[in-house]
Design a protein around this motif. Structure first.
Motif, PDB file in Angstrom:
ATOM      1  N   LEU A   1       4.548  -7.044 -23.648  1.00 62.57           N
ATOM      2  CA  LEU A   1       4.848  -7.444 -25.175  1.00 62.57           C
ATOM      3  C   LEU A   1       6.190  -6.836 -25.710  1.00 62.57           C
ATOM      4  CD1 LEU A   1       1.441  -6.749 -26.662  1.00 62.57           C
ATOM      5  CD2 LEU A   1       2.203  -8.986 -25.989  1.00 62.57           C
TER       6      LEU A   1
ATOM      7  N   ARG B   1       0.975 -10.187 -33.085  1.00 62.25           N
ATOM      8  CA  ARG B   1      -0.238 -10.717 -33.012  1.00 62.25           C
ATOM      9  C   ARG B   1      -1.243  -9.864 -32.255  1.00 62.25           C
ATOM     10  NH1 ARG B   1       0.893 -14.739 -29.448  1.00 62.25           N
ATOM     11  NH2 ARG B   1       1.722 -15.895 -31.018  1.00 62.25           N
ATOM     12  N   TYR B   2      -0.719  -9.166 -31.422  1.00 61.86           N
ATOM     13  CA  TYR B   2      -1.601  -7.960 -30.855  1.00 61.86           C
ATOM     14  C   TYR B   2      -1.897  -6.934 -31.924  1.00 61.86           C
ATOM     15  CZ  TYR B   2      -2.873  -3.908 -27.701  1.00 61.86           C
ATOM     16  OH  TYR B   2      -3.426  -2.689 -27.224  1.00 61.86           O
TER      17      TYR B   2
ATOM     18  N   TYR C   1      -3.456  -0.290 -21.549  1.00 63.25           N
ATOM     19  CA  TYR C   1      -2.565  -0.341 -22.511  1.00 63.25           C
ATOM     20  C   TYR C   1      -1.096  -0.416 -22.143  1.00 63.25           C
ATOM     21  CZ  TYR C   1      -0.420   1.283 -27.166  1.00 63.25           C
ATOM     22  OH  TYR C   1      -0.071   1.260 -28.477  1.00 63.25           O
TER      23      TYR C   1
ATOM     24  N   ASN D   1      -4.468  -8.654 -34.346  1.00 64.13           N
ATOM     25  CA  ASN D   1      -5.802  -8.582 -33.724  1.00 64.13           C
ATOM     26  C   ASN D   1      -6.707  -7.202 -33.858  1.00 64.13           C
ATOM     27  OD1 ASN D   1      -5.598 -11.531 -33.003  1.00 64.13           O
ATOM     28  ND2 ASN D   1      -4.755 -10.855 -31.033  1.00 64.13           N
TER      29      ASN D   1
ATOM     30  N   ARG E   1      -0.192  -3.763 -20.847  1.00 67.83           N
ATOM     31  CA  ARG E   1      -0.106  -4.749 -22.016  1.00 67.83           C
ATOM     32  C   ARG E   1       1.216  -4.512 -22.672  1.00 67.83           C
ATOM     33  NH1 ARG E   1      -4.370  -7.264 -24.906  1.00 67.83           N
ATOM     34  NH2 ARG E   1      -3.334  -8.867 -26.056  1.00 67.83           N
TER      35      ARG E   1
ATOM     36  N   ARG F   1       4.267 -12.127 -30.331  1.00 66.24           N
ATOM     37  CA  ARG F   1       3.278 -11.503 -29.531  1.00 66.24           C
ATOM     38  C   ARG F   1       2.937 -10.307 -29.764  1.00 66.24           C
ATOM     39  NH1 ARG F   1       4.584 -11.328 -23.741  1.00 66.24           N
ATOM     40  NH2 ARG F   1       2.477 -11.506 -23.414  1.00 66.24           N
TER      41      ARG F   1
ATOM     42  N   GLU G   1      -5.104   1.865 -26.604  1.00 69.30           N
ATOM     43  CA  GLU G   1      -5.413   1.050 -27.759  1.00 69.30           C
ATOM     44  C   GLU G   1      -6.146   1.677 -28.753  1.00 69.30           C
ATOM     45  OE1 GLU G   1      -7.805  -2.956 -28.495  1.00 69.30           O
ATOM     46  OE2 GLU G   1      -6.004  -3.126 -27.119  1.00 69.30           O
TER      47      GLU G   1
END
Length: 288
Positions: free
Chosen positions: A287, A95-96, A280, A99, A283, A92, A148
């Motif tokens: 994760l 993947r973040y 952020y 992306n 998030r 995960r 981010e």
């Protein structure tokens, strides 16, 4: 299986037979004409060999995208298997980061190659890239970023290195200096080891870092992120007790910050995506 990386520029075999020695002598001569004594110490064979190395070095730094991606893949495998690079198995989180990276790569100056973004389980504040679209981000840097856009700014910087083929140019120069490049090119396994060495232990030149900063901040803006966050992150990293690994072997960070500020309008550069710290952190908490 070992095989050399070599690119032929001339289509005619006849032309190539006479042109390569001429270019070799001319190029090698230009490298050794610094003093009369040095010229006398070199034989024609030395000049030819030196010239061939320079020409093959130029070809190495301009290899096809397909070969560059292949080389990057093999370097990645070497880093994992031989250098024990701890690639995260957190799908995960990976993947973040991927992306973010793919969003930037699409807006970069070199979007025609595949990019691979990986997370390294390491508490140090660091990120690096090899050739062929491979980018590595340490978990320590992910945690250190306030938002981010700051994380994206580092990834964009590394994409800048790939866009300008800095790793290939560095490898080419090293191969010439060490005399390990021949008329047929450079041995594949040697190229892989050099690539891994530069990725982990060799700083880039000041010019390369400035160039990656410029390309990175441009890519950041085109991808919709707030460009000023690159400056904010640099300032944060230099304000601590010690400079993190990400910046420790690079040019003076204060000068890099000044150059970035001169490129941006403080008003418009603060607009964009990815500036919310709470979003952020929330998030990351889910994760990591």
């Amino acid at each position: 299986m070992s095989h050399p990386f070599s690119i032929q520029f001339y289509k005619s075999p006849t032309r190539r037979r006479w042109l390569l020695p001429v270019l070799s002598v001319a190029t090698a001569s230009s490298l050794v004409l610094g003093s009369t004594a040095e010229v006398q110490a070199f034989s024609l064979g030395d000049l030819l060999r030196g010239g061939v190395q320079v020409i093959q070095g130029i070809q190495l730094s301009n290899m096809s995208p397909e070969k560059e991606v292949e080389l990057g893949k093999d370097i990645n495998e070497y880093l994992i298997e031989e250098e024990n690079l701890a690639i995260s198995d957190n799908e995960r989180l990976t993947r973040y980061v991927n992306n973010i990276g793919q969003r930037l790569a699409k807006k970069s100056d070199r979007s025609d190659i595949p990019y691979t973004f990986q997370v390294v389980e390491d508490d140090s504040v660091n990120a690096f890239a090899t050739m062929g679209g491979y980018v590595y981000v340490h978990t320590g840097l992910i945690r250190e970023a306030d938002n981010e856009a700051q994380l994206a700014s580092v990834i964009a910087h590394e994409i800048g290195h790939i866009a300008e083929k800095h790793a290939l140019k560095q490898m080419s120069n090293a191969a010439i200096q060490r005399g390990i490049i021949t008329a047929s090119g450079i041995d594949h396994s040697t190229a892989v080891q050099l690539g891994a060495e530069f990725a982990l232990r060799r700083p880039r030149s000041r010019e390369h870092e400035y160039e990656a900063d410029r390309l990175g901040v441009e890519t950041l803006g085109r991808a919709g992120y707030a460009q000023w966050e690159m400056i904010q992150f640099f300032e944060k990293l230099t304000g601590g007790a010690s400079i993190p690994e990400f910046l420790s072997t690079h040019p003076d960070t204060e000068k890099r910050i000044e150059r970035l500020k001169s490129m941006l309008d403080p008003q418009t550069a603060k607009n964009g995506y990815g500036t919310n710290r709470n979003t952020y952190q929330s998030r990351l908490n889910s994760l990591m």
